[in-house]
Enzyme design. Structure first.
Site, mmCIF file in Angstrom:
data_model
loop_
_atom_site.group_PDB
_atom_site.id
_atom_site.type_symbol
_atom_site.label_atom_id
_atom_site.label_comp_id
_atom_site.label_asym_id
_atom_site.label_seq_id
_atom_site.Cartn_x
_atom_site.Cartn_y
_atom_site.Cartn_z
ATOM 1 N N SER A 98 0.822 -1.191 0.000
ATOM 2 C CA SER A 98 0.000 0.000 0.000
ATOM 3 C C SER A 98 0.873 1.266 0.000
ATOM 4 C CB SER A 98 -0.970 -0.035 1.186
ATOM 5 O OG SER A 98 -1.971 0.951 1.077
ATOM 6 N N ASP A 159 -9.396 -5.019 -5.187
ATOM 7 C CA ASP A 159 -8.771 -3.946 -4.408
ATOM 8 C C ASP A 159 -9.360 -2.599 -4.822
ATOM 9 O OD1 ASP A 159 -7.096 -2.078 -3.178
ATOM 10 O OD2 ASP A 159 -5.293 -3.264 -3.529
ATOM 11 N N HIS A 186 -7.713 -5.417 -0.729
ATOM 12 C CA HIS A 186 -6.522 -4.640 -0.356
ATOM 13 C C HIS A 186 -5.845 -5.322 0.834
ATOM 14 C CE1 HIS A 186 -4.058 -1.079 -0.646
ATOM 15 N NE2 HIS A 186 -4.195 -0.840 0.653
#
Length: 213
Positions: A98, A159, A186
């Site tokens: 991320s 995601d 995610h």
């Protein structure tokens, strides 16, 4: 001493949390590598999916400010990450999830601009540097020159930041990058076959990096 991999967590988590999130991959990699998890520099609230599972594991951290309309340019704490990279290394590669993938991209570009190249960088659910400029007239200039370090881009089909993860690939030289998609959102992949494939690719890139000048 086994070769080291630097591991950068996502926004609103921590080194300790990322160590748990990446446990399936790290169990395989720890047979050959030492994984070094470090904390981001800024206190923040819990990130997406952190609660309730990781409740009580404060402080939660992030690497940089990248909220809507507030992309931090240049990243003022990049030199702090470089200092940690030099002090805790040497490292043969970087894993980032991320916002950690965004931080990793800034670090890899900084290294390449100074003639240094790692064996690989693996980016999971990455958010793109200068994301607010995607598909604008400024975007082509922001992604040049592209990064030549071998890159592995891991993207979940569901995601919500999938588009950003795909845009992140624009920062990397196409012949030097690999893309792995998985069924999920995610988060780090949970499928054993995906993690085995990822580990094999990381080991392959590391071994091939021995040929670098």
């Amino acid at each position: 001493m086994p070769p080291k991999i630097l591991c950068l967590h996502g926004s609103g988590t921590s080194a300790a949390i990322f160590n748990i999130q990446a446990i399936r991959l790290s169990r395989i990699l720890k047979k050959q590598f030492e994984l070094v998890f470090i904390d981001g520099f800024i206190d923040t609230g819990p990130g997406p999916g952190v609660l309730p599972f990781f409740e009580g594991m404060e402080p939660y951290k992030r690497w940089l400010t990248d909220t809507v309309g507030q992309e931090e340019r240049p990243w003022s704490d990049l030199e702090r990450l470089v200092e940690i990279f030099n002090r805790k290394g040497p490292f043969v590669g970087v894993i980032g999830f991320s916002q950690g993938a965004k931080a990793a991209t800034h670090l890899i570009r900084w290294l390449e601009e100074r003639g240094q190249q790692l064996g690989f960088v693996a980016l999971f659910g990455g958010t793109v540097p200068f994301r607010l400029k995607v598909n604008t007239e400024e975007w082509p200039e922001l992604i040049k020159p592209t990064i030549i370090t071998r890159s592995i881009h891991v993207i979940g089909d569901d995601d919500p930041w999938r588009a950003e993860s795909e845009a992140l690939m624009d920062h990397y030289d196409k012949p030097s990058r690999s893309l792995i998609r998985f069924k999920g959102g995610h988060h780090m992949p949970v499928d054993a076959d995906i993690n085995e494939k990822l580990a094999e690719l990381i080991v392959k890139y590391h071994k091939e990096s021995d040929d670098f000048p």
